[in-house]
Design an enzyme around this catalytic site. Structure first.
Site, PDB file in Angstrom:
ATOM      1  N   LYS A 170      20.855 -30.539 -19.247  1.00  0.00           N
ATOM      2  CA  LYS A 170      22.069 -30.623 -19.694  1.00  0.00           C
ATOM      3  C   LYS A 170      23.133 -30.348 -17.971  1.00  0.00           C
ATOM      4  O   LYS A 170      22.383 -29.876 -17.149  1.00  0.00           O
ATOM      5  CB  LYS A 170      22.342 -28.387 -20.115  1.00  0.00           C
ATOM      6  N   ASP A 198      24.105 -34.283 -19.784  1.00  0.00           N
ATOM      7  CA  ASP A 198      25.422 -33.897 -21.426  1.00  0.00           C
ATOM      8  C   ASP A 198      25.854 -32.309 -20.810  1.00  0.00           C
ATOM      9  O   ASP A 198      25.513 -31.393 -20.689  1.00  0.00           O
ATOM     10  CB  ASP A 198      24.545 -33.163 -22.279  1.00  0.00           C
ATOM     11  N   GLU A 224      27.337 -37.896 -20.753  1.00  0.00           N
ATOM     12  CA  GLU A 224      27.698 -37.649 -23.216  1.00  0.00           C
ATOM     13  C   GLU A 224      28.483 -36.478 -22.542  1.00  0.00           C
ATOM     14  O   GLU A 224      28.729 -35.575 -21.579  1.00  0.00           O
ATOM     15  CB  GLU A 224      26.643 -36.482 -23.391  1.00  0.00           C
ATOM     16  N   GLU A 250      29.762 -36.301 -30.787  1.00  0.00           N
ATOM     17  CA  GLU A 250      29.598 -35.248 -31.625  1.00  0.00           C
ATOM     18  C   GLU A 250      30.357 -34.409 -32.197  1.00  0.00           C
ATOM     19  O   GLU A 250      30.205 -33.885 -33.583  1.00  0.00           O
ATOM     20  CB  GLU A 250      28.170 -34.779 -31.419  1.00  0.00           C
ATOM     21  N   ASP A 273      26.891 -37.378 -35.578  1.00  0.00           N
ATOM     22  CA  ASP A 273      26.019 -36.273 -36.070  1.00  0.00           C
ATOM     23  C   ASP A 273      27.077 -37.012 -37.877  1.00  0.00           C
ATOM     24  O   ASP A 273      27.263 -36.386 -38.247  1.00  0.00           O
ATOM     25  CB  ASP A 273      26.409 -34.911 -35.745  1.00  0.00           C
ATOM     26  N   HIS A 300      24.030 -38.110 -33.048  1.00  0.00           N
ATOM     27  CA  HIS A 300      23.158 -36.910 -32.401  1.00  0.00           C
ATOM     28  C   HIS A 300      22.789 -36.082 -33.341  1.00  0.00           C
ATOM     29  O   HIS A 300      22.757 -36.423 -34.223  1.00  0.00           O
ATOM     30  CB  HIS A 300      25.235 -36.128 -31.920  1.00  0.00           C
ATOM     31  N   GLU A 333      17.797 -38.171 -31.269  1.00  0.00           N
ATOM     32  CA  GLU A 333      17.575 -37.400 -30.554  1.00  0.00           C
ATOM     33  C   GLU A 333      16.841 -36.161 -30.707  1.00  0.00           C
ATOM     34  O   GLU A 333      17.063 -36.203 -31.880  1.00  0.00           O
ATOM     35  CB  GLU A 333      19.184 -36.726 -30.311  1.00  0.00           C
TER      36      GLU A 333
HETATM   37 CA    CA Z   1      25.331 -33.298 -26.816  1.00  0.00          CA
END
Ligand code: CA
Length: 380
Positions: A170, A198, A224, A250, A273, A300, A333
């Protein structure tokens, strides 16, 4: 064959160590599973991506969509998808509605596979691969990492030692902290690991571009959700200003939304997703669009074993885009954060071995759901 019932199963569990991404701290995990039953005794499971929005989804499923679906042929997935989407189209083209439809659609694919005696991947056209490369999603913000950023290094090394060839961390906690953290992780795992970052749309394009300039020097595999999902022009600005591949999707929904993201060349990697974009049926159409634009699709995934199994079947049925001897494969993922519901829903069935997860071979989604286990976490 007729659908006789749909039940929604909202689940919630506490976590021991709270963690954060750029938008919020999490103290617990939630899931909404959907079971579709038929008059021939075959049933299927689906899942909706919803975080804490499950009360709204339960109402949508139980009170809006269920009355439309009861009595329908469960094998008529396209007919049912169209019926449900059109029912709420004028006021629900994206988000909660498509999450509810996704859960029902995935359950219908599970039923179709069980009726045919075939795994979903075969129904989707066959497997390009029998096992899917998985990347570890983790490296969130924790109290421990705030006190000692070196904790990120320990976590990243553990993923590499488990055999993962890709790791996602992250960012979105401020430019200086992000650059420091990505440097630390890169130093810890070396250059051969695919390192994704991300931001969960934390930044305006200007800041994202400045961060991307640093990420270029750190060999980042993709960046991302740099900007808010509504700002497609912002995506293009960031993408045109950096050589780091840009990923997103996503928070996009259906073929209509993805057509914009793809045709405007917002992303290098598109990430629907399956549990919110409209299900497997809609993800197939999004994959066709991505293929037409020569864009790689890496779904995702942030759910239980149902979401993971659905993604595995779907990914196995995707060709690399663009195809070549050296194409980057799509990937699974694999969320490594604490989630007892996810772990218990698929014990031993979907484990990564040397960084790969085998595509289930049994009929339908090919995983067993332990309803007694689910009872422990049921909200009502
Ligand atoms: Ca993400």
């Amino acid at each position: 064959m007729k659908i006789t019932d749909i039940t929604s199963h909202p689940l919630r569990c506490k976590i021991d160590q709270s963690f954060a991404y750029s938008q919020k701290w999490l103290e617990h995990r939630s899931a909404l599973l959907v079971k579709v039953e038929t008059d021939e005794g075959v049933s299927g499971w689906g899942e909706c991506f919803c975080h804490d929005a499950w009360p709204a989804l339960v109402a949508l499923i139980d009170r809006v969509y269920k009355p439309l679906v009861i009595g329908q042929d469960p094998l008529a997935r396209e007919v049912i998808w169209s019926l449900l989407y059109n029912w709420t189209r004028d006021y629900g083209q994206k988000g909660l509605t498509t999450a509810a439809i996704s859960g029902i659609d995935i359950a219908l694919w599970d039923i179709a596979g069980k009726v045919a005696g075939l795994p979903v991947s075969k129904l989707l056209g066959g497997n390009f691969t029998s096992r899917v490369e998985a990347y570890a999603t983790g490296l969130y913000l924790t109290q421990r990492a705030i006190e000692d950023p070196m904790a990120l290094q320990e976590e990243a090394v553990a993923y590499a030692e488990e055999g993962f060839k890709g790791i996602k961390m992250k960012v979105g906690f401020g430019l200086a902290a992000d650059v420091r953290n990505v440097k630390l992780v890169r130093q810890a795992v070396g250059d051969s690991i695919k390192l994704m970052v991300d931001a969960n749309h934390a930044y305006p394009p200007s800041v994202s571009i400045r961060l991307a300039q640093h990420l270029e020097h750190l060999g980042v595999f993709w960046f991302e959700e740099p900007v808010i999902p509504e700002d497609l022009d912002g995506y293009c600005e960031v993408r045109q200003a950096t050589t780091v591949p840009i990923a997103g999707g996503e928070a996009e929904f259906t073929r209509y939304g993805f057509l914009q993201l793809l045709s405007r060349r917002c992303v290098d990697v598109v990430q629907p997703d399956l549990c919110i974009c409209g299900g497997i049926s809609e993800a197939k159409k999004i994959a066709a669009l991505a293929s037409a634009f020569g864009t790689q699709l890496v779904p995702h995934v942030w759910g239980t074993g149902i979401a993971i199994a659905a993604a595995l079947h779907f990914i196995a049925s995707l060709s690399s885009e663009p195809p070549s001897l050296n194409s980057e494969p799509s990937m699974l993922e694999l969320d490594r954060t604490e989630n007892a519901i996810r772990d218990g829903s698929s014990v031993g069935q979907l484990a990564a071995v040397d960084g790969y997860v085998a595509v289930p071979k049994g009929p339908g989604l090919g995983i067993d759901i332990d309803e007694t286990f689910l009872e422990k976490y049921k909200v009502f």
